[in-house]
Write a protein that holds these residues in place. Structure first.
Motif, short mmCIF file in Angstrom:
data_model
loop_
_atom_site.label_atom_id
_atom_site.label_comp_id
_atom_site.label_asym_id
_atom_site.label_seq_id
_atom_site.Cartn_x
_atom_site.Cartn_y
_atom_site.Cartn_z
N HIS A 281 -13.79 4.09 2.58
CA HIS A 281 -12.72 3.80 1.62
C HIS A 281 -11.36 3.74 2.34
N GLN A 282 -11.15 4.64 3.29
CA GLN A 282 -9.86 4.62 4.02
C GLN A 282 -9.75 3.38 4.92
N ARG A 283 -10.89 2.93 5.46
CA ARG A 283 -10.83 1.70 6.27
C ARG A 283 -10.53 0.49 5.40
N ILE A 284 -11.16 0.44 4.23
CA ILE A 284 -10.90 -0.67 3.29
C ILE A 284 -9.41 -0.64 2.90
N ASN A 285 -8.88 0.54 2.65
CA ASN A 285 -7.47 0.65 2.26
C ASN A 285 -6.54 0.06 3.31
N ARG A 286 -6.85 0.31 4.59
CA ARG A 286 -6.02 -0.26 5.66
C ARG A 286 -6.05 -1.78 5.60
N ILE B 149 9.61 4.64 -5.77
CA ILE B 149 8.43 4.92 -4.97
C ILE B 149 7.26 4.78 -5.93
N VAL B 150 6.34 3.89 -5.61
CA VAL B 150 5.20 3.62 -6.50
C VAL B 150 3.97 4.34 -5.97
N ASP B 151 3.45 5.26 -6.78
CA ASP B 151 2.25 6.03 -6.44
C ASP B 151 1.03 5.23 -6.91
N THR B 152 0.26 4.70 -5.96
CA THR B 152 -0.88 3.88 -6.38
C THR B 152 -1.99 3.88 -5.34
N HIS B 153 -2.86 2.90 -5.41
CA HIS B 153 -4.01 2.83 -4.50
C HIS B 153 -4.09 1.44 -3.87
N ALA B 154 -4.43 1.37 -2.59
CA ALA B 154 -4.63 0.08 -1.94
C ALA B 154 -5.95 -0.53 -2.41
N SER B 155 -6.93 0.34 -2.73
CA SER B 155 -8.18 -0.15 -3.32
C SER B 155 -8.71 0.89 -4.28
N ILE B 156 -9.43 0.41 -5.27
CA ILE B 156 -10.04 1.28 -6.28
C ILE B 156 -11.55 1.07 -6.22
N LEU B 157 -12.29 2.17 -6.09
CA LEU B 157 -13.75 2.04 -6.05
C LEU B 157 -14.29 1.91 -7.47
N THR B 158 -14.74 0.71 -7.82
CA THR B 158 -15.33 0.44 -9.15
C THR B 158 -16.84 0.30 -8.97
N ILE C 12 5.76 1.47 -1.70
CA ILE C 12 4.45 1.72 -2.33
C ILE C 12 3.71 2.75 -1.50
N VAL C 13 3.26 3.80 -2.16
CA VAL C 13 2.51 4.84 -1.44
C VAL C 13 1.06 4.83 -1.92
N THR C 14 0.15 4.72 -0.97
CA THR C 14 -1.27 4.64 -1.29
C THR C 14 -2.05 5.72 -0.54
N GLY C 15 -3.27 5.94 -0.99
CA GLY C 15 -4.13 6.91 -0.32
C GLY C 15 -5.32 7.18 -1.22
N VAL C 16 -6.45 7.51 -0.64
CA VAL C 16 -7.64 7.76 -1.46
C VAL C 16 -7.41 8.97 -2.36
N ILE D 233 -2.83 -4.12 4.64
CA ILE D 233 -2.35 -5.11 5.60
C ILE D 233 -2.31 -6.49 4.97
N ALA D 234 -3.33 -6.81 4.17
CA ALA D 234 -3.33 -8.11 3.48
C ALA D 234 -2.12 -8.20 2.55
N ALA D 235 -1.83 -7.12 1.84
CA ALA D 235 -0.69 -7.12 0.91
C ALA D 235 0.63 -7.24 1.68
N ALA D 236 0.69 -6.61 2.86
CA ALA D 236 1.89 -6.70 3.69
C ALA D 236 2.10 -8.13 4.17
N PHE D 237 1.00 -8.77 4.50
CA PHE D 237 1.07 -10.13 5.02
C PHE D 237 1.61 -11.10 3.97
N MET D 238 1.32 -10.82 2.72
CA MET D 238 1.78 -11.71 1.63
C MET D 238 3.23 -11.48 1.25
N THR D 239 3.79 -10.34 1.64
CA THR D 239 5.13 -9.98 1.17
C THR D 239 6.13 -9.70 2.29
#
Ligand code: AMP
Ligand code: MG
Length: 178
Positions: free
Chosen positions: A136-141, A76-85, A5-9, A145-151
């Motif tokens: 936003h980049q800090r939130i993404n980290r 390779i999944v192009d996505t976002h670790a967080s989305i600003l809504t 999974i590839v993420t980034g703002v 990490i939370a997603a990594a911890f679950m998987t």
């Protein structure tokens, strides 16, 4: 092979980094496109309107896309670790989504906030938000990490600084080669 999974703002250049590594035998799937295809059936006409939809609608579309992508391998999944809504930062990889995908690795493509700001201002094809890129980049980290911890996924960092695209690509290739 594996699932990465590839993420980034928005505007950090993750698609550019990923495309340069296409010859690695992975298929590239864009999470936003998978969501947008479903949303178009419901009358959404611009992918940059997705993050403004009611959060429960976004989550439904996200769940559908996650389940679809979860059936794929060597991607390779192009996505976002967080989305600003408008209601705050929505996790791009909540438990039900990241567990459907079960990635081996989650990559964060990062750059300096001012570099990203500058790249966004040059890309007129997208409707980018004015936001706090550093936050936003800090939130993404944190969310990655939370997603990594679950998987049990590893987390890798790819700095994509100005005029250093070849370094970013090298770093990304190294991560793929694990
Ligand atoms: P992109 O072209 O990668 O910026 O994706 C377009 C839009 O798709 C984003 O602005 C989000 O609204 C949505 N999107 C992409 N990935 C996710 C995700 N993992 N969870 C929720 N929404 C997403
Ligand atoms: Mg992109």
């Amino acid at each position: 092979m594996s699932i990465v999974i590839v993420t980034g703002v928005p505007g950090v250049g993750k698609s550019t980094v990923m495309n340069a590594a296409k010859d690695f035998g992975y298929n590239i799937v864009n999470f936003g496109t998978t969501m947008f295809e479903e949303a178009q059936k419901e009358g959404v006409s611009n992918r940059d309107d997705l993050r403004k939809l009611p959060v429960d609608v976004q989550k439904r579309l996200q769940k559908q896309a996650g389940e679809k992508i979860g059936q794929m391998d060597n991607v390779i999944v192009d996505t976002h670790a967080s989305i600003l809504t408008p209601s705050g930062y929505l996790p791009g990889l909540p438990e039900w989504t990241v567990k459907a995908i079960m990635p081996n690795t989650i990559v964060l493509v990062e750059a300096l906030p001012e570099e990203i700001e500058n790249r966004r201002s040059k890309d007129t094809s997208r409707a980018r938000d004015k936001d706090d890129i550093g936050l936003h980049q800090r939130i993404n980290r944190e969310y990655a990490i939370a997603a990594a911890f679950m998987t049990g996924a590893t987390v890798g960092f790819v700095p994509n600084n100005d005029n250093k695209i070849e370094i970013a690509v090298e770093k990304f290739k190294k991560i793929l080669n694990k």
